[in-house]
Design an enzyme around this catalytic site. Sequence first.
Site: not given
Length: 473
Positions: A108, A72, A364, A67, A96
């Site tokens: 991930k 990430k 990050s 989306h 998150k």
Amino acid sequence: MSAQQPYSFFQSVERSFNKAAKFTKWEQGILEQIKACNSVYQMRFPVKRDNGTIEVIEAYRVQHSQHKSPCKGGIRFSDEVNQDEVMALASLMTYKCAIVNVPFGGGKGGIKINPKNYSVYELEKITRRYTSELVKKNFIGPGIDVPAPDYGTGEREMSWIVDTYSSLKPGEIDAAGCVTGKPVSQGGVRGRKGATGLGVFYGIREVCMMEDVMKKLGLSTGVKNKTVVVQGLGNVGYHSSKYFREGGAKVIALAEYEGAIMNPDGLNEEEVFQHRKTTGSILNFPGATNLANSSDALELECDILIPAALENVINGENAPRVKAKIVGEAANGPCTPEADEVFLKKGILCVPDMYLNAGGVTVSYFEWLKNLSHVRYGRLEKRFAENQNTELLQQIETLTGKTVNEKERKFILQGPDEIDLVQSGLEESMITATREIMAVWNSNPEIPDMRTAAYVSAINKVATSYAELGIFP
Ligand code: GLU
């Protein structure tokens, strides 16, 4: 899955999601789309071990949601890696990022190896091969999917990834943004390493500042003098302990695989870390008492318990014995839904992972922005701010006839360095996220716990983003 836990990690994330979805207005189709993992890439590739044998390595990358772009999330090296786990962790990344307003989808990766059983040369070969497999399938890139460190990986692996990626994509000007958590010399940002631990501290500190919340728990406001137990002395556990200690709390116990140690007067994480490095064990630390089992630390009397290792460590079986008032999930998924039920009955406040450990991905994001802008934070404004501050202070001193002392002068005059900007950006993100979640929680007395409130906040943001993309008119 185990006897204690009749469903998988991914199913447990789905359960928490479904529990929260009831408190949102979105139609089932949108909720199903948000929940689903969009792409799952399972790969196998050979590696020649130092002893000449060939081993087949099993690895994954999951992109949970697009989306927002890029996807990430970290890459973990662990024996326990499996598709279900990577899917669960990728989903948590979506929620998150939404919670801390980082404009990424969740992803991930995992490689099913115990890094302790491989030489550095073998690990480098595995990491580089994994990266080229990702490149082959277009599963990595600054605008596609950006890995980062996770359990069992760190700066070293991230430099291998950026180097492999850049050599396969010559001339790609933003190549450094293909991965975060890099060493500063390879395009990393100052403050990334300690970011998750610092975010844990900022998050808990903000919760502890809320008078009404503390009153319900029978605690005073603020983190000062609170007793803290930390499970895990890896990057996240180490830095959480450091920031709690520096913030005036007392870290009374630390746990690792081989056991746990306790000292009611407080432990210094750096001294314990050095002791473990020299002796090979956390046990027998001077002045501390050994605990027979590592898991005993989870059941100690304390104000704040920080599980900072792996998932499912607090479950229906041991949760009834947890005596902490606040459980701060620094790891991903350390408490099962059964543990949540127990906490609710016992009046323990569980501060959920996908919000509390978002410091890593937040910084990050700052690293990725730095890579895309090709300039160090503070480079443009530092000197300007210093000149302005000097002038301002001079005027004030002339007008008032008073002078400030040397320490104050230094603080007032200094322009921001990269680390100052990164840490204040992180502080701001964690404070805002805490207040947003608490506002959702307070807005509906039916929402049972902070995890559900965090999910509601995340679902609303992701669904709104889909709606605004025009996917769901
Ligand atoms: N592995 C970390 C996490 O689970 C960091 C992810 C990132 O920086 O992308 O949040």
